[in-house]
Design an enzyme around this catalytic site. Structure first.
Site, PDB file in Angstrom:
ATOM      1  CD  GLU A   1      -5.925   7.677   5.909  1.00 15.10           C
ATOM      2  OE1 GLU A   1      -6.430   7.490   4.852  1.00 15.10           O
ATOM      3  OE2 GLU A   1      -4.752   8.096   6.274  1.00 15.10           O
TER       4      GLU A   1
ATOM      5  CE  LYS B   1      -2.708  11.728  -2.930  1.00 11.55           C
ATOM      6  NZ  LYS B   1      -3.227  10.361  -2.818  1.00 11.55           N
TER       7      LYS B   1
ATOM      8  CG  HIS C   1      -1.732   1.185   1.213  1.00  8.23           C
ATOM      9  ND1 HIS C   1      -3.433   1.000   1.552  1.00  8.23           N
ATOM     10  CD2 HIS C   1      -1.729   2.628   1.013  1.00  8.23           C
ATOM     11  CE1 HIS C   1      -3.816   2.223   1.370  1.00  8.23           C
ATOM     12  NE2 HIS C   1      -2.848   3.039   1.227  1.00  8.23           N
TER      13      HIS C   1
ATOM     14  CG  ASP D   1      -0.593   5.415   3.511  1.00  7.61           C
ATOM     15  OD1 ASP D   1      -0.986   5.263   2.158  1.00  7.61           O
ATOM     16  OD2 ASP D   1      -1.221   5.899   4.299  1.00  7.61           O
ATOM     17  CG  ASN D   2       0.438   9.034   1.424  1.00  7.84           C
ATOM     18  OD1 ASN D   2      -0.334   8.299   2.010  1.00  7.84           O
ATOM     19  ND2 ASN D   2      -0.098   9.723   0.384  1.00  7.84           N
TER      20      ASN D   2
ATOM     21  CG  HIS E   1      -7.357   4.302   0.640  1.00  4.10           C
ATOM     22  ND1 HIS E   1      -6.834   3.594  -0.530  1.00  4.10           N
ATOM     23  CD2 HIS E   1      -6.289   4.959   1.240  1.00  4.10           C
ATOM     24  CE1 HIS E   1      -5.584   3.941  -0.499  1.00  4.10           C
ATOM     25  NE2 HIS E   1      -5.458   4.709   0.304  1.00  4.10           N
TER      26      HIS E   1
ATOM     27  CG  HIS F   1      -0.815   6.816  -1.818  1.00  2.00           C
ATOM     28  ND1 HIS F   1      -2.118   7.186  -2.340  1.00  2.00           N
ATOM     29  CD2 HIS F   1      -1.222   5.983  -0.685  1.00  2.00           C
ATOM     30  CE1 HIS F   1      -3.096   6.402  -1.588  1.00  2.00           C
ATOM     31  NE2 HIS F   1      -2.480   5.988  -0.651  1.00  2.00           N
TER      32      HIS F   1
HETATM   33 ZN   LIG Z   1      -3.368   5.112   0.900  1.00  2.00          ZN
END
Ligand SMILES: [Zn+2]
Length: 444
Positions: A238, A89, A84, A339-340, A235, A86
């Protein structure tokens, strides 16, 4: 980067990696003669030939002679699977910060940057940089979500296709379209994006937080996936609101539509603060629906339990992560992921699977014992991605390994291990992550 061990050019012929310390849970068919200590670590030797693991045997069972490398009890892991992320981004932070660290601030900032800057060249440069970071740290598989709100879908998905080809053989790249569930209220867009997932080999995704009345939209999305044979990845919840029940809604919708395949769901933070009887029911639904959960501890620690935008600084009172232990105890596969990275949703991170594991151990108490938790960043996410050769070490499998100077969990988890060695197909790769200066012309 110079690794702690100077790997000779390993010949294609047989070579033995002697005296390796390996989490036993990451070995398929552990040799019967191998000893496993109280921390679940086995002492092994790996016979490498033609880029693959020809055999795994107990340390000291015959590999002392002939060409080889004495690892002196260093830890060996399979390469990581990060299920997972991104990467579309990633690394926009220098030109678009999160003004206050909140989730609303993050979403607004990311949208502004997307609208202003995300042309094909920009997205390609940052995705490429992210994959180079992950590769250097020892990751072999990545699933990334791709912002797909129009008109971005027409810009990013052709780039995704190119970059997957460019990284083939180094990183197995899977991609999910990211769109709020209410975006599918436009059925024309829903059909278009689902058809694009067929065209680009993508996975259908949606974001669900606390929205009410999503049953019809979920039925529509699941129907799009069934009609096209697509996988799903959501998602979910969250947030730190005990009223959030998208987790349950998704499970019920998958059961109602007889989806029949495992579905990956990310975050699920609110499960940690809902009433216990509700949670027990939710886990029953999740087991029946064949959900697989991925927790994003670093991003959750960053965004959850922040004060409202503009409110005075306040110390967070909860950690933001979901109930990893309880999910696992209920038989629901639990992974952890990045994640990010360096964007408004998470200001830090570098797609390093070991950092994810170390932070998750500390945040969610994946210790006493650590046991089989190393699977959460290796085997379990690789299984979610359908990659049977990644995230485990096995005879006949690729010699894709991360080798740490550390000989124990104590030594492993106390340092960043940036002097690790990474073998891909039996050969040491350059473990120096790319220089941020490479992005200066992109993000300033
Ligand atoms: Zn995410």
């Amino acid at each position: 980067m110079t690794s702690f061990i100077d790997f000779p050019d390993i010949p294609d012929g047989p070579v033995v990696l002697r005296n390796a310390t390996v989490p036993a849970c990451l070995i398929d068919n552990l040799p019967a003669t191998a000893t496993v200590d109280a921390d679940g670590l086995a002492s092994l030797e790996f016979w490498i030939e033609n880029g693959r693991i020809a055999a795994i045997s107990a340390a000291g069972s015959g590999g002392e002679t002939g060409p080889g490398v004495d690892l002196r009890n260093s830890m060996v892991w399979p390469c990581f699977a990060d299920v997972h992320t991104h990467i579309d981004k990633g690394h926009i932070w220098p030109r678009q910060r999160n003004p206050d660290g909140t989730r609303p601030g993050a979403l607004k900032s990311a949208e502004q940057d997307r609208n202003a800057n995300w042309n094909a060249e920009d997205v390609h440069a940052r995705m490429n940089f992210s994959l180079a970071c992950a590769y250097a740290h020892g990751t072999a598989a990545i699933r990334t979500h791709i912002d797909s709100t129009p008109p971005q879908h027409k810009i990013s998905w052709p780039v995704v296709s190119d970059i997957r080809d460019e990284w083939a053989g180094r990183i197995a790249l899977q991609t999910v379209c990211l769109e709020p569930i209410w975006g599918y209220a436009d059925t024309g867009f829903g059909t278009e994006i689902a058809d694009m997932m067929v065209e680009y080999g993508g996975i259908l995704g949606a974001v669900l937080n606390i929205q009410d009345d999503t049953d019809d939209l979920l039925d529509f999305v699941i129907g799009l996936a069934i009609d096209r044979g697509l996988d799903l990845d959501f998602h979910v919840d969250e947030m730190g609101d005990p009223a959030a029940r998208s987790f349950d809604s998704i499970a019920e919708a998958l059961i109602r539509n007889d989806f029949g395949k495992p579905v990956n769901v990310g975050h699920c933070c609110s499960l940690a603060i809902r009433p216990p009887d509700e949670v027990a029911h939710a886990l029953d639904l999740a087991a029946e629906a064949d959900l697989r959960v991925v927790s994003l501890p670093m991003c959750n620690m960053y965004l959850q339990d922040r004060p409202q935008p503009g409110a005075p600084a306040r110390t967070p009172r909860w950690r933001g992560v979901t109930i990893l232990h309880e999910l696992k105890a209920r038989g629901i596969p639990v992974a952890i992921a990045s994640d990010n990275t360096r964007d408004p949703l998470y200001a830090y991170g570098d797609l390093d699977g070991l950092e994810v594991f170390t932070q998750a151990v500390r945040t969610a108490h994946l210790d006493y014992p650590i046991g089989d938790w190393p699977e959460a960043i290796t085997r379990t996410p690789a299984d979610t991605m359908g990659l049977a050769d990644i995230g485990r070490l096995k005879s006949g499998g690729p010699a894709d390994m991360v080798i740490f100077r550390a000989r124990s969990y104590s030594e492993l988890l106390c340092r960043p291990q940036h002097d690790r060695a990474v073998l891909r197909a039996g050969r040491a790769i350059d473990t120096m992550p790319p220089d941020y200066r490479e992005l200066d012309t992109v993000v300033g």
